[in-house]
Design a protein around this motif. Sequence first.
Motif, PDB file in Angstrom:
ATOM      1  N   VAL A 116       0.858  -1.181   0.000  1.00  0.00           N
ATOM      2  CA  VAL A 116       0.000   0.000   0.000  1.00  0.00           C
ATOM      3  C   VAL A 116       0.894   1.232   0.000  1.00  0.00           C
ATOM      4  CG1 VAL A 116      -1.811   1.264   1.217  1.00  0.00           C
ATOM      5  CG2 VAL A 116      -1.767  -1.245   1.306  1.00  0.00           C
ATOM      6  N   TRP A 117       0.726   2.056  -1.011  1.00  0.00           N
ATOM      7  CA  TRP A 117       1.506   3.283  -1.183  1.00  0.00           C
ATOM      8  C   TRP A 117       0.597   4.493  -1.045  1.00  0.00           C
ATOM      9  CZ3 TRP A 117       6.772   3.654  -2.556  1.00  0.00           C
ATOM     10  CH2 TRP A 117       7.414   2.444  -2.834  1.00  0.00           C
ATOM     11  N   GLU A 118       1.150   5.594  -0.546  1.00  0.00           N
ATOM     12  CA  GLU A 118       0.431   6.859  -0.457  1.00  0.00           C
ATOM     13  C   GLU A 118       1.195   7.921  -1.233  1.00  0.00           C
ATOM     14  OE1 GLU A 118      -1.251  10.031   2.851  1.00  0.00           O
ATOM     15  OE2 GLU A 118       0.303   8.616   3.437  1.00  0.00           O
ATOM     16  N   ASN A 119       0.478   8.677  -2.053  1.00  0.00           N
ATOM     17  CA  ASN A 119       1.100   9.768  -2.795  1.00  0.00           C
ATOM     18  C   ASN A 119       1.113  11.001  -1.901  1.00  0.00           C
ATOM     19  OD1 ASN A 119       2.285  11.264  -4.776  1.00  0.00           O
ATOM     20  ND2 ASN A 119       0.603  11.108  -6.226  1.00  0.00           N
ATOM     21  N   THR A 120       2.278  11.375  -1.406  1.00  0.00           N
ATOM     22  CA  THR A 120       2.433  12.486  -0.473  1.00  0.00           C
ATOM     23  C   THR A 120       3.096  13.660  -1.196  1.00  0.00           C
ATOM     24  OG1 THR A 120       4.682  11.947   0.262  1.00  0.00           O
ATOM     25  CG2 THR A 120       2.873  10.747   1.332  1.00  0.00           C
ATOM     26  N   PRO A 121       3.151  14.836  -0.574  1.00  0.00           N
ATOM     27  CA  PRO A 121       3.879  15.952  -1.191  1.00  0.00           C
ATOM     28  C   PRO A 121       5.351  15.621  -1.475  1.00  0.00           C
ATOM     29  CG  PRO A 121       2.472  16.760   0.562  1.00  0.00           C
ATOM     30  CD  PRO A 121       2.432  15.244   0.633  1.00  0.00           C
ATOM     31  N   ALA A 122       5.902  14.656  -0.724  1.00  0.00           N
ATOM     32  CA  ALA A 122       7.290  14.232  -0.940  1.00  0.00           C
ATOM     33  C   ALA A 122       7.403  13.076  -1.932  1.00  0.00           C
ATOM     34  CB  ALA A 122       7.916  13.832   0.394  1.00  0.00           C
ATOM     35  N   GLY A 123       6.289  12.690  -2.547  1.00  0.00           N
ATOM     36  CA  GLY A 123       6.302  11.579  -3.496  1.00  0.00           C
ATOM     37  C   GLY A 123       5.641  10.345  -2.908  1.00  0.00           C
ATOM     38  N   TRP A 124       5.682   9.251  -3.647  1.00  0.00           N
ATOM     39  CA  TRP A 124       5.081   8.000  -3.196  1.00  0.00           C
ATOM     40  C   TRP A 124       5.850   7.445  -2.006  1.00  0.00           C
ATOM     41  CZ3 TRP A 124       0.435   6.431  -4.632  1.00  0.00           C
ATOM     42  CH2 TRP A 124      -0.081   6.853  -5.858  1.00  0.00           C
ATOM     43  N   LYS A 125       5.114   7.070  -0.944  1.00  0.00           N
ATOM     44  CA  LYS A 125       5.703   6.482   0.265  1.00  0.00           C
ATOM     45  C   LYS A 125       5.000   5.159   0.555  1.00  0.00           C
ATOM     46  CE  LYS A 125       8.417   9.968   1.258  1.00  0.00           C
ATOM     47  NZ  LYS A 125       9.859   9.851   1.270  1.00  0.00           N
ATOM     48  N   LEU A 126       5.799   4.129   0.820  1.00  0.00           N
ATOM     49  CA  LEU A 126       5.247   2.817   1.144  1.00  0.00           C
ATOM     50  C   LEU A 126       4.727   2.831   2.573  1.00  0.00           C
ATOM     51  CD1 LEU A 126       4.849  -0.134   0.171  1.00  0.00           C
ATOM     52  CD2 LEU A 126       7.065  -0.635   1.227  1.00  0.00           C
ATOM     53  N   GLN A 127       3.432   2.569   2.733  1.00  0.00           N
ATOM     54  CA  GLN A 127       2.787   2.597   4.040  1.00  0.00           C
ATOM     55  C   GLN A 127       2.702   1.215   4.678  1.00  0.00           C
ATOM     56  OE1 GLN A 127       1.918   5.134   5.847  1.00  0.00           O
ATOM     57  NE2 GLN A 127       2.197   6.751   4.352  1.00  0.00           N
ATOM     58  N   ALA A 128       2.473   0.181   3.852  1.00  0.00           N
ATOM     59  CA  ALA A 128       2.270  -1.156   4.407  1.00  0.00           C
ATOM     60  C   ALA A 128       2.594  -2.222   3.381  1.00  0.00           C
ATOM     61  CB  ALA A 128       0.839  -1.323   4.871  1.00  0.00           C
ATOM     62  N   VAL A 129       3.044  -3.363   3.893  1.00  0.00           N
ATOM     63  CA  VAL A 129       3.244  -4.564   3.090  1.00  0.00           C
ATOM     64  C   VAL A 129       2.661  -5.727   3.900  1.00  0.00           C
ATOM     65  CG1 VAL A 129       4.903  -6.206   2.107  1.00  0.00           C
ATOM     66  CG2 VAL A 129       5.332  -3.738   1.949  1.00  0.00           C
ATOM     67  N   GLN A 130       1.888  -6.577   3.236  1.00  0.00           N
ATOM     68  CA  GLN A 130       1.368  -7.795   3.843  1.00  0.00           C
ATOM     69  C   GLN A 130       1.720  -8.926   2.898  1.00  0.00           C
ATOM     70  OE1 GLN A 130      -0.526  -8.492   6.830  1.00  0.00           O
ATOM     71  NE2 GLN A 130       0.095 -10.528   6.195  1.00  0.00           N
ATOM     72  N   ALA A 131       2.553  -9.839   3.364  1.00  0.00           N
ATOM     73  CA  ALA A 131       2.994 -10.970   2.541  1.00  0.00           C
ATOM     74  C   ALA A 131       2.417 -12.271   3.099  1.00  0.00           C
ATOM     75  CB  ALA A 131       4.509 -11.038   2.503  1.00  0.00           C
ATOM     76  N   THR A 132       2.050 -13.155   2.192  1.00  0.00           N
ATOM     77  CA  THR A 132       1.500 -14.465   2.551  1.00  0.00           C
ATOM     78  C   THR A 132       2.350 -15.531   1.861  1.00  0.00           C
ATOM     79  OG1 THR A 132      -0.716 -13.519   2.656  1.00  0.00           O
ATOM     80  CG2 THR A 132      -0.567 -15.919   2.456  1.00  0.00           C
ATOM     81  N   PRO A 133       2.823 -16.518   2.631  1.00  0.00           N
ATOM     82  CA  PRO A 133       3.653 -17.552   1.994  1.00  0.00           C
ATOM     83  C   PRO A 133       2.837 -18.377   1.005  1.00  0.00           C
ATOM     84  CG  PRO A 133       3.121 -18.177   4.255  1.00  0.00           C
ATOM     85  CD  PRO A 133       2.588 -16.789   4.049  1.00  0.00           C
ATOM     86  N   LEU A 134       3.503 -18.769  -0.066  1.00  0.00           N
ATOM     87  CA  LEU A 134       2.893 -19.654  -1.048  1.00  0.00           C
ATOM     88  C   LEU A 134       3.296 -21.086  -0.748  1.00  0.00           C
ATOM     89  CD1 LEU A 134       3.444 -17.597  -4.310  1.00  0.00           C
ATOM     90  CD2 LEU A 134       1.337 -17.817  -2.973  1.00  0.00           C
ATOM     91  N   ALA A 135       2.404 -22.008  -0.988  1.00  0.00           N
ATOM     92  CA  ALA A 135       2.709 -23.418  -0.784  1.00  0.00           C
ATOM     93  C   ALA A 135       3.788 -23.851  -1.755  1.00  0.00           C
ATOM     94  CB  ALA A 135       1.449 -24.262  -0.980  1.00  0.00           C
ATOM     95  N   ALA A 136       4.645 -24.728  -1.319  1.00  0.00           N
ATOM     96  CA  ALA A 136       5.695 -25.268  -2.188  1.00  0.00           C
ATOM     97  C   ALA A 136       5.051 -26.083  -3.287  1.00  0.00           C
ATOM     98  CB  ALA A 136       6.654 -26.134  -1.376  1.00  0.00           C
ATOM     99  N   THR A 137       5.612 -25.977  -4.489  1.00  0.00           N
ATOM    100  CA  THR A 137       5.107 -26.760  -5.605  1.00  0.00           C
ATOM    101  C   THR A 137       6.020 -27.950  -5.838  1.00  0.00           C
ATOM    102  OG1 THR A 137       6.336 -25.364  -7.159  1.00  0.00           O
ATOM    103  CG2 THR A 137       4.023 -24.783  -6.733  1.00  0.00           C
ATOM    104  N   ALA A 138       5.403 -29.030  -6.252  1.00  0.00           N
ATOM    105  CA  ALA A 138       6.164 -30.273  -6.461  1.00  0.00           C
ATOM    106  C   ALA A 138       6.866 -30.258  -7.793  1.00  0.00           C
ATOM    107  CB  ALA A 138       5.243 -31.466  -6.374  1.00  0.00           C
TER     108      ALA A 138
END
Length: 138
Positions: A116-138
Amino acid sequence: MTTATTANEDSQDSPAAAGIRAAEEARWQAMLDGKLTMLAELLSDTLAYTHSTGLQDSKQSYLHKLSSGALRYESLEFVAPVFRVLGPVALVSAVMKATVQRGGSRREVASSYLAVWENTPAGWKLQAVQATPLAATA
């Protein structure tokens, strides 16, 4: 890194779409190259970063892990990124495949993430990251 596609409410050629794509690609490169000053400029002071392991970081703790060597990205690949610009906010989703050094151990990571990014007067700033692991593939 892969070439990204953009899906958003604005034109794919809009300044906002180009700006968020450039910001996210700069973040990816800074993570890989260990360019912490560049990375710090892209991160909000109120960053909430949840890794695929469930561990959470603030801007300060994430940058500390990188600067101390507790976390290092050896390789990064971003698959099928999608960019959505929603006014002053942008959502970026993709699959990340990485080789990381964490706590002295090398491991392969595959996760789906939402940034999630926010466009601020100083430019785009990263506000949040949510990562979910992926299942291993065979």
